[in-house]
Each structure stands twice: as structure tokens, then as C-alpha cells.
Design a protein around this motif. Structure first.
Motif, PDB file in Angstrom:
ATOM      1  N   ALA A  56      47.704  16.318  -1.269  1.00  0.00           N
ATOM      2  CA  ALA A  56      47.675  16.026  -3.019  1.00  0.00           C
ATOM      3  C   ALA A  56      48.460  15.645  -3.265  1.00  0.00           C
ATOM      4  O   ALA A  56      47.688  14.687  -4.470  1.00  0.00           O
ATOM      5  N   VAL A  57      49.444  14.416  -3.581  1.00  0.00           N
ATOM      6  CA  VAL A  57      50.529  13.636  -4.225  1.00  0.00           C
ATOM      7  C   VAL A  57      49.314  12.173  -4.129  1.00  0.00           C
ATOM      8  O   VAL A  57      48.707  11.918  -4.985  1.00  0.00           O
ATOM      9  N   VAL A  58      48.515  12.178  -3.254  1.00  0.00           N
ATOM     10  CA  VAL A  58      47.572  10.595  -2.635  1.00  0.00           C
ATOM     11  C   VAL A  58      46.772  10.668  -3.767  1.00  0.00           C
ATOM     12  O   VAL A  58      46.019   9.710  -3.981  1.00  0.00           O
ATOM     13  N   ALA A  59      46.238  12.008  -3.478  1.00  0.00           N
ATOM     14  CA  ALA A  59      44.766  12.555  -4.346  1.00  0.00           C
ATOM     15  C   ALA A  59      44.773  12.304  -5.727  1.00  0.00           C
ATOM     16  O   ALA A  59      43.968  11.833  -6.627  1.00  0.00           O
ATOM     17  N   ILE A  60      46.137  12.829  -6.157  1.00  0.00           N
ATOM     18  CA  ILE A  60      46.218  12.239  -7.846  1.00  0.00           C
ATOM     19  C   ILE A  60      46.496  11.424  -7.851  1.00  0.00           C
ATOM     20  O   ILE A  60      45.790  10.891  -9.183  1.00  0.00           O
ATOM     21  N   VAL A  61      47.167  10.847  -7.444  1.00  0.00           N
ATOM     22  CA  VAL A  61      47.659   9.350  -7.583  1.00  0.00           C
ATOM     23  C   VAL A  61      46.008   8.806  -7.527  1.00  0.00           C
ATOM     24  O   VAL A  61      45.796   7.997  -8.337  1.00  0.00           O
ATOM     25  N   CYS A  62      45.154   8.856  -7.143  1.00  0.00           N
ATOM     26  CA  CYS A  62      44.082   8.067  -6.898  1.00  0.00           C
ATOM     27  C   CYS A  62      42.954   8.270  -8.272  1.00  0.00           C
ATOM     28  O   CYS A  62      42.156   7.251  -8.496  1.00  0.00           O
ATOM     29  N   CYS A  63      43.116   9.375  -8.101  1.00  0.00           N
ATOM     30  CA  CYS A  63      42.441   9.974 -10.079  1.00  0.00           C
ATOM     31  C   CYS A  63      42.575   8.718 -10.529  1.00  0.00           C
ATOM     32  O   CYS A  63      42.079   8.616 -11.784  1.00  0.00           O
ATOM     33  N   PHE A  64      43.865   8.523 -10.685  1.00  0.00           N
ATOM     34  CA  PHE A  64      44.351   7.224 -12.199  1.00  0.00           C
ATOM     35  C   PHE A  64      44.258   5.736 -12.123  1.00  0.00           C
ATOM     36  O   PHE A  64      44.856   4.732 -12.560  1.00  0.00           O
TER      37      PHE A  64
ATOM     38  N   TRP B 254      39.349   6.325  -2.778  1.00  0.00           N
ATOM     39  CA  TRP B 254      39.397   6.879  -2.062  1.00  0.00           C
ATOM     40  C   TRP B 254      39.796   7.093  -0.359  1.00  0.00           C
ATOM     41  O   TRP B 254      40.444   8.047   0.606  1.00  0.00           O
ATOM     42  N   PHE B 255      40.049   5.588  -0.446  1.00  0.00           N
ATOM     43  CA  PHE B 255      40.459   5.076   0.909  1.00  0.00           C
ATOM     44  C   PHE B 255      41.611   5.321   1.230  1.00  0.00           C
ATOM     45  O   PHE B 255      41.980   4.969   2.410  1.00  0.00           O
ATOM     46  N   LEU B 256      42.370   5.477   0.070  1.00  0.00           N
ATOM     47  CA  LEU B 256      43.424   5.482   0.496  1.00  0.00           C
ATOM     48  C   LEU B 256      44.026   6.821   1.221  1.00  0.00           C
ATOM     49  O   LEU B 256      45.435   6.797   0.946  1.00  0.00           O
ATOM     50  N   LEU B 257      43.121   7.729   1.031  1.00  0.00           N
ATOM     51  CA  LEU B 257      43.495   8.995   1.544  1.00  0.00           C
ATOM     52  C   LEU B 257      43.386   8.227   3.520  1.00  0.00           C
ATOM     53  O   LEU B 257      44.726   9.808   3.465  1.00  0.00           O
ATOM     54  N   LEU B 258      43.056   7.783   3.722  1.00  0.00           N
ATOM     55  CA  LEU B 258      43.377   7.701   4.915  1.00  0.00           C
ATOM     56  C   LEU B 258      45.035   7.386   4.723  1.00  0.00           C
ATOM     57  O   LEU B 258      45.272   7.516   6.080  1.00  0.00           O
TER      58      LEU B 258
END
Length: 75
Positions: A17-25, A47-51
């Protein structure tokens, strides 16, 4: 045993969830490789960063696994 599995799943979901929130910005494409001149030559979708969530979670599991084994040996 079930409590430890539940705790591990919760930790993973919080990290995700933290990485997904960061990816939004972040911008849509992110450079991940640079050549010798300092120019970006490889871009990925944000969104590749979710990996990448697997890396800190692996460290978490490694730390907790070693700690659990050490405690079992002392008992």
C-alpha cells in the motif's frame, strides 16, 4: 503459528500500500538505467516499482526468520 502468518501478510500488504501510494505521485515513466554520460537510456512505467516491494519484504522475512530460529535454540 497462524498469528505469525497473519502478521507477515499484514506487513506485506502495508508495504504494498505504501509503494502504491508513492507511485501515485510519480511521473508516468521513470528512468532506471543511465549510460556513462549520465543520460537515461531505460525507462519503466511507474507501477513497475510495485515489484520492488518484494525486496524489503524479503529482508523483513529474513530478519524475523533468523530471530525466530535464535529464540527456538535458546528454549
Amino acid at each position: 503459528m497462524k498469528k505469525s502468518i497473519l502478521k507477515d501478510v499484514i506487513v506485506f500488504l502495508v508495504m504494498l500500500a505504501v509503494v502504491a501510494i508513492v507511485c501515485c505521485f510519480l511521473p508516468d515513466s521513470i528512468p532506471i538505467h543511465f549510460n556513462a554520460q549520465g543520460e537515461a537510456n531505460l525507462f519503466v512505467n511507474k507501477w513497475f516499482l510495485l515489484l520492488g516491494t518484494v525486496i524489503p519484504y524479503s529482508v523483513y522475512c529474513l530478519y524475523n526468520g533468523v530471530k525466530t530460529l535464535a529464540l527456538r535454540r535458546n528454549l
